[in-house]
Design a protein around this motif. Structure first.
Motif, PDB file in Angstrom:
ATOM      1  N   THR A  80      62.818  16.688  32.555  1.00  0.00           N
ATOM      2  CA  THR A  80      62.382  16.866  33.944  1.00  0.00           C
ATOM      3  C   THR A  80      63.529  17.374  34.807  1.00  0.00           C
ATOM      4  N   GLY A  81      64.735  16.825  34.595  1.00  0.00           N
ATOM      5  CA  GLY A  81      65.902  17.256  35.358  1.00  0.00           C
ATOM      6  C   GLY A  81      66.230  18.718  35.139  1.00  0.00           C
ATOM      7  N   PHE A  82      66.059  19.188  33.900  1.00  0.00           N
ATOM      8  CA  PHE A  82      66.329  20.604  33.613  1.00  0.00           C
ATOM      9  C   PHE A  82      65.378  21.505  34.389  1.00  0.00           C
ATOM     10  N   PHE A  83      64.090  21.182  34.349  1.00  0.00           N
ATOM     11  CA  PHE A  83      63.107  22.023  35.023  1.00  0.00           C
ATOM     12  C   PHE A  83      63.221  21.929  36.547  1.00  0.00           C
ATOM     13  N   LEU A  84      63.571  20.764  37.055  1.00  0.00           N
ATOM     14  CA  LEU A  84      63.814  20.633  38.493  1.00  0.00           C
ATOM     15  C   LEU A  84      64.959  21.544  38.927  1.00  0.00           C
ATOM     16  N   THR A  85      66.026  21.545  38.136  1.00  0.00           N
ATOM     17  CA  THR A  85      67.183  22.368  38.470  1.00  0.00           C
ATOM     18  C   THR A  85      66.833  23.849  38.426  1.00  0.00           C
ATOM     19  N   GLU A  86      66.014  24.242  37.452  1.00  0.00           N
ATOM     20  CA  GLU A  86      65.606  25.647  37.379  1.00  0.00           C
ATOM     21  C   GLU A  86      64.864  26.052  38.642  1.00  0.00           C
ATOM     22  N   GLU A  87      63.935  25.212  39.085  1.00  0.00           N
ATOM     23  CA  GLU A  87      63.162  25.533  40.279  1.00  0.00           C
ATOM     24  C   GLU A  87      64.057  25.621  41.514  1.00  0.00           C
ATOM     25  N   LEU A  88      65.012  24.722  41.623  1.00  0.00           N
ATOM     26  CA  LEU A  88      65.863  24.672  42.810  1.00  0.00           C
ATOM     27  C   LEU A  88      66.873  25.813  42.836  1.00  0.00           C
ATOM     28  N   THR A  89      67.493  26.111  41.705  1.00  0.00           N
ATOM     29  CA  THR A  89      68.452  27.221  41.672  1.00  0.00           C
ATOM     30  C   THR A  89      67.754  28.568  41.813  1.00  0.00           C
TER      31      THR A  89
ATOM     32  N   LEU B  69      69.015  32.250  43.139  1.00  0.00           N
ATOM     33  CA  LEU B  69      69.154  33.266  42.094  1.00  0.00           C
ATOM     34  C   LEU B  69      68.149  34.403  42.266  1.00  0.00           C
ATOM     35  N   GLN B  70      66.958  34.106  42.776  1.00  0.00           N
ATOM     36  CA  GLN B  70      65.983  35.178  42.997  1.00  0.00           C
ATOM     37  C   GLN B  70      66.472  36.158  44.052  1.00  0.00           C
ATOM     38  N   ARG B  71      67.199  35.648  45.062  1.00  0.00           N
ATOM     39  CA  ARG B  71      67.753  36.565  46.078  1.00  0.00           C
ATOM     40  C   ARG B  71      68.780  37.491  45.472  1.00  0.00           C
ATOM     41  N   ARG B  72      69.349  37.110  44.347  1.00  0.00           N
ATOM     42  CA  ARG B  72      70.351  37.927  43.673  1.00  0.00           C
ATOM     43  C   ARG B  72      69.725  38.810  42.587  1.00  0.00           C
ATOM     44  N   GLY B  73      68.403  38.805  42.505  1.00  0.00           N
ATOM     45  CA  GLY B  73      67.729  39.642  41.524  1.00  0.00           C
ATOM     46  C   GLY B  73      67.789  39.120  40.113  1.00  0.00           C
ATOM     47  N   VAL B  74      68.035  37.813  39.944  1.00  0.00           N
ATOM     48  CA  VAL B  74      68.111  37.221  38.604  1.00  0.00           C
ATOM     49  C   VAL B  74      66.707  36.795  38.186  1.00  0.00           C
ATOM     50  N   ASP B  75      66.200  37.369  37.106  1.00  0.00           N
ATOM     51  CA  ASP B  75      64.835  37.057  36.688  1.00  0.00           C
ATOM     52  C   ASP B  75      64.775  35.731  35.930  1.00  0.00           C
ATOM     53  N   LEU B  76      63.564  35.289  35.627  1.00  0.00           N
ATOM     54  CA  LEU B  76      63.359  33.968  35.033  1.00  0.00           C
ATOM     55  C   LEU B  76      64.070  33.821  33.695  1.00  0.00           C
ATOM     56  N   ARG B  77      63.947  34.819  32.836  1.00  0.00           N
ATOM     57  CA  ARG B  77      64.564  34.721  31.514  1.00  0.00           C
ATOM     58  C   ARG B  77      66.077  34.577  31.625  1.00  0.00           C
TER      59      ARG B  77
ATOM     60  N   ALA C 119      68.954  19.091  48.089  1.00  0.00           N
ATOM     61  CA  ALA C 119      68.871  19.563  46.707  1.00  0.00           C
ATOM     62  C   ALA C 119      68.905  21.089  46.668  1.00  0.00           C
ATOM     63  N   VAL C 120      68.225  21.742  47.609  1.00  0.00           N
ATOM     64  CA  VAL C 120      68.260  23.211  47.683  1.00  0.00           C
ATOM     65  C   VAL C 120      69.678  23.684  48.008  1.00  0.00           C
ATOM     66  N   ALA C 121      70.339  22.996  48.936  1.00  0.00           N
ATOM     67  CA  ALA C 121      71.713  23.368  49.289  1.00  0.00           C
ATOM     68  C   ALA C 121      72.651  23.187  48.099  1.00  0.00           C
ATOM     69  N   GLY C 122      72.538  22.058  47.412  1.00  0.00           N
ATOM     70  CA  GLY C 122      73.392  21.813  46.249  1.00  0.00           C
ATOM     71  C   GLY C 122      73.122  22.787  45.125  1.00  0.00           C
ATOM     72  N   ALA C 123      71.848  23.134  44.932  1.00  0.00           N
ATOM     73  CA  ALA C 123      71.497  24.094  43.880  1.00  0.00           C
ATOM     74  C   ALA C 123      72.051  25.477  44.201  1.00  0.00           C
ATOM     75  N   THR C 124      72.121  25.820  45.472  1.00  0.00           N
ATOM     76  CA  THR C 124      72.712  27.104  45.874  1.00  0.00           C
ATOM     77  C   THR C 124      74.193  27.141  45.519  1.00  0.00           C
ATOM     78  N   LEU C 125      74.885  26.030  45.780  1.00  0.00           N
ATOM     79  CA  LEU C 125      76.300  25.950  45.416  1.00  0.00           C
ATOM     80  C   LEU C 125      76.474  26.055  43.900  1.00  0.00           C
ATOM     81  N   MET C 126      75.607  25.393  43.162  1.00  0.00           N
ATOM     82  CA  MET C 126      75.710  25.429  41.704  1.00  0.00           C
ATOM     83  C   MET C 126      75.376  26.811  41.163  1.00  0.00           C
ATOM     84  N   ALA C 127      74.436  27.501  41.811  1.00  0.00           N
ATOM     85  CA  ALA C 127      74.104  28.861  41.389  1.00  0.00           C
ATOM     86  C   ALA C 127      75.316  29.779  41.502  1.00  0.00           C
ATOM     87  N   ARG C 128      76.122  29.569  42.536  1.00  0.00           N
ATOM     88  CA  ARG C 128      77.333  30.381  42.697  1.00  0.00           C
ATOM     89  C   ARG C 128      78.284  30.149  41.528  1.00  0.00           C
ATOM     90  N   GLU C 129      78.396  28.903  41.073  1.00  0.00           N
ATOM     91  CA  GLU C 129      79.264  28.639  39.921  1.00  0.00           C
ATOM     92  C   GLU C 129      78.705  29.279  38.663  1.00  0.00           C
TER      93      GLU C 129
END
Length: 275
Positions: free
Chosen positions: A175-184, A188-196, A233-243
């Motif tokens: 569940t944690g993995f899928f939650l993180t995918e949705e939040l990041t 990531l979508q604003r950066r043009g990163v697709d689902l795969r 969670a959205v804010a933290g996921a944005t920071l993690m997406a940058r990493e």
């Protein structure tokens, strides 16, 4: 283990960011409150009529003697509610993000501007309807994956000992993995990163993802808590997406001061972003 702790720190950093930006936090609560009302109504309905649904689905047990009939159907009713709760935890984020797409896009952009060394926030350049379509399509794919995992874990729950010990723990990690995918996905979508590509990035740093998403999955078991944690969670996921993408993070907030944190680049062989 270092990544596990780093993921949890991103979760805390996100909560601290929204605590310092009250206006964004307030707007970020609105989608969660709307979704909470909808989910609460569905779970109440299941609690009221779940037993009737189980009775309808198990006519073969009508002639069973007491107490086996009551125990069997009571067990199935409890399992049905538990499975519904698990799916609610997984899909709550997807539905909330879909309902609050403009709110969370704005929040994520502000986080990016706040921590970017040049104050820049990547933009998709797509019209809102296109972003909503991509978000809904990708969320549906993730929900289907999560549902398949839910069915598998449900079946494994019947294994003696393992089903009552290891399976629930595994369920929280999944569940944690899928939650993180949705939040990041918001960043990531604003950066043009697709689902795969997103899934590949997350799988390359599983312990980082688990450190962020697993505590959140546990907290999200309480719907009211989920509402109040979503903006952070959205804010933290944005920071993690940058990493995950190897982007620099400037510490120090909007005052323009602070050190620039060098972020490790993605592992070699990771696919480049793109739709």
């Amino acid at each position: 283990m270092r990544d596990l702790g780093a993921g949890f720190r991103y979760l805390l950093k996100g909560q601290r960011w929204v605590a310092r930006h009250g206006k964004q936090y307030g707007f970020g609560l609105v989608p969660g409150l709307i979704t909470l009302v909808l989910y609460a109504a569905a779970l109440v309905a299941l609690a009221l009529w779940g037993e009737d649904a189980v009775t309808w689905a198990t006519p073969f047990a009508d002639d069973w003697s007491s107490p086996w009939l009551g125990l069997f159907r009571g067990f199935l009713t409890a399992v049905l509610f538990a499975l519904a709760l698990l799916l609610a935890v997984v899909t709550f984020t997807a539905v909330t993000l879909l309902v609050g797409q403009p709110f969370y896009e704005n929040l994520s952009e502000k986080v990016d501007r706040d921590v970017s060394p040049d104050g820049h926030a990547p933009e998709s350049g797509l019209p809102l309807w296109r972003e909503l379509w991509i978000s809904a399509r990708d969320s549906l794919r993730i929900v289907v994956r999560a549902a398949l995992w839910g069915v598998l874990l449900f079946a494994c729950g019947f294994i003696p000992v393992v089903g009552q010990t290891a399976v629930p723990v595994l369920g929280f990690f999944v569940t944690g993995f899928f939650l993180t995918e949705e939040l990041t996905a918001v960043a990531l979508q604003r950066r043009g990163v697709d689902l795969r590509t997103r899934l590949t990035l997350l799988r390359s740093r599983k312990t980082l993802v688990w450190g962020f998403g697993t505590p959140l999955a546990v907290a999200f078991l309480i719907p009211v808590v989920a509402v109040f944690l979503m903006p952070g969670a959205v804010a933290g996921a944005t920071l993690m997406a940058r990493e995950l993408l190897g982007e620099e993070i400037r510490e120090g907030g909007e005052d323009g001061e602070g050190a620039v944190t060098a972020v490790p680049q993605p592992p070699s062989g990771s696919p480049s972003p793109g739709r």
